[in-house]
Design an enzyme around this catalytic site. Structure first.
Site, PDB file in Angstrom:
ATOM      1  N   GLU A   1     -64.859 -43.148 -88.380  1.00 17.67           N
ATOM      2  CA  GLU A   1     -64.069 -42.472 -89.403  1.00 17.67           C
ATOM      3  C   GLU A   1     -64.973 -41.983 -90.542  1.00 17.67           C
ATOM      4  OE1 GLU A   1     -61.234 -41.774 -88.470  1.00 17.67           O
ATOM      5  OE2 GLU A   1     -59.881 -43.450 -88.150  1.00 17.67           O
TER       6      GLU A   1
ATOM      7  N   ASP B   1     -64.644 -45.252 -76.761  1.00 17.03           N
ATOM      8  CA  ASP B   1     -63.910 -46.162 -77.649  1.00 17.03           C
ATOM      9  C   ASP B   1     -62.664 -46.743 -76.989  1.00 17.03           C
ATOM     10  OD1 ASP B   1     -62.593 -43.730 -77.566  1.00 17.03           O
ATOM     11  OD2 ASP B   1     -62.869 -43.272 -79.680  1.00 17.03           O
TER      12      ASP B   1
ATOM     13  N   ASN C   1     -59.873 -35.311 -89.083  1.00 17.21           N
ATOM     14  CA  ASN C   1     -60.579 -35.773 -90.289  1.00 17.21           C
ATOM     15  C   ASN C   1     -62.097 -35.793 -90.059  1.00 17.21           C
ATOM     16  OD1 ASN C   1     -60.793 -37.903 -88.544  1.00 17.21           O
ATOM     17  ND2 ASN C   1     -60.138 -39.474 -89.997  1.00 17.21           N
TER      18      ASN C   1
ATOM     19  N   HIS D   1     -63.674 -37.263 -87.504  1.00 14.15           N
ATOM     20  CA  HIS D   1     -64.245 -38.423 -86.811  1.00 14.15           C
ATOM     21  C   HIS D   1     -64.754 -38.028 -85.429  1.00 14.15           C
ATOM     22  CE1 HIS D   1     -60.127 -39.854 -84.979  1.00 14.15           C
ATOM     23  NE2 HIS D   1     -60.706 -38.993 -84.197  1.00 14.15           N
TER      24      HIS D   1
END
Ligand code: PGA
Length: 242
Positions: free
Chosen positions: A143, A67, A136, A138
């Site tokens: 996400e 990414d 979280n 991801h």
């Protein structure tokens, strides 16, 4: 899923680096998916040491990073490209043409993502993907509530992730709101995955990802379905596992 629990973050990096080197020895033109983030720092240190110590050739190895932020150039110290260059690429003998990175400055971001998928396909797919996990859940910048069928695309970062990553920026407002990321289906297409986690702050999400329901609200939970995955964790991040 095979789980390896080691003492600390340095050992997580060392164990994962050794697993990668073994794959490169087996396949000199390995297609390697790479990741960034704090967890990866000890990993790249160990990988560089092993490559140098064992004189591992990387000339034919091709890499694809997961990414990149939208709007940060490769020269920007906060970009993932810059971080990879600083922590790994500048320290090993790789060919520039074999390093693949999403360009967050591309004029046409959709086309950039489409081309990235094509490049992965043309390389024969990813043999081994290195992966971290966000607090979280991801993976890459996928996400919570990202589709399990998603491919490489532009995404909006959650407030949670922006806050978490603000430690690398001068203030929260400077953290980009958008990024390009390999999709969940792209990641799951890798023939082998090594997931790394360290630190107590990851214990809750590691527990949810591995023991909870497989659901799009915890993207990493999808990894349970991968047939060839090794999870390397330290005692901290594994502390809530049964
Ligand atoms: P971290 O990031 O290693 O900095 O915790 C992991 C991730 O977000 O994938």
């Amino acid at each position: 899923m095979k789980i390896v629990i080691v003492k600390n973050s340095k050992d997580v990096g060392a164990k994962a680096a050794w697993l990668v080197v073994k794959e490169i020895i087996k396949k000199r033109d390995l297609v390697l998916g790479l990741a960034t983030g704090g967890t990866m720092i000890p990993f790249y240190r160990s990988l560089i040491d092993l490559i140098k110590g064992k004189k591992i050739e990387l000339i034919n190895v091709r890499t694809f990073n997961l990414d990149e932020y939208v709007g940060l150039s490769r020269e920007d110290r906060r970009s993932y490209y810059y971080s990879m260059k600083k922590n790994f690429f500048s320290k090993v003998a790789m060919l520039e043409k074999n390093i693949n990175f999403l360009d967050g400055m591309a004029r046409n971001l959709d086309l950039e993502c489409e081309n990235y998928e094509k490049k992965i396909e043309d390389a024969g797919g990813i043999d081994l993907q290195i992966l971290g996990i966000g607090r979280n859940g991801h993976i890459g910048f996928n996400e919570p509530w990202s589709s399990f069928r998603s491919r490489t695309r532009e995404v909006f970062l959650s407030d949670f992730t922006r806050k978490d990553n603000s430690r690398f920026f001068s203030s929260l407002s400077k953290v980009p709101k958008r990024a390009l990321t390999m999709g969940i289906a792209t990641i799951m297409s890798a023939r082998k995955i090594i997931l790394l986690a360290s630190g107590k702050s990851k214990a809750g999400i590691v527990h949810r990802a591995l023991h909870g329901r497989i659901s799009e609200d915890v993207p990493a939970s999808v990894l349970y379905k991968h047939h060839n995955i090794i999870f390397v964790s330290d005692k901290g991040s594994a502390s809530e596992l049964d």
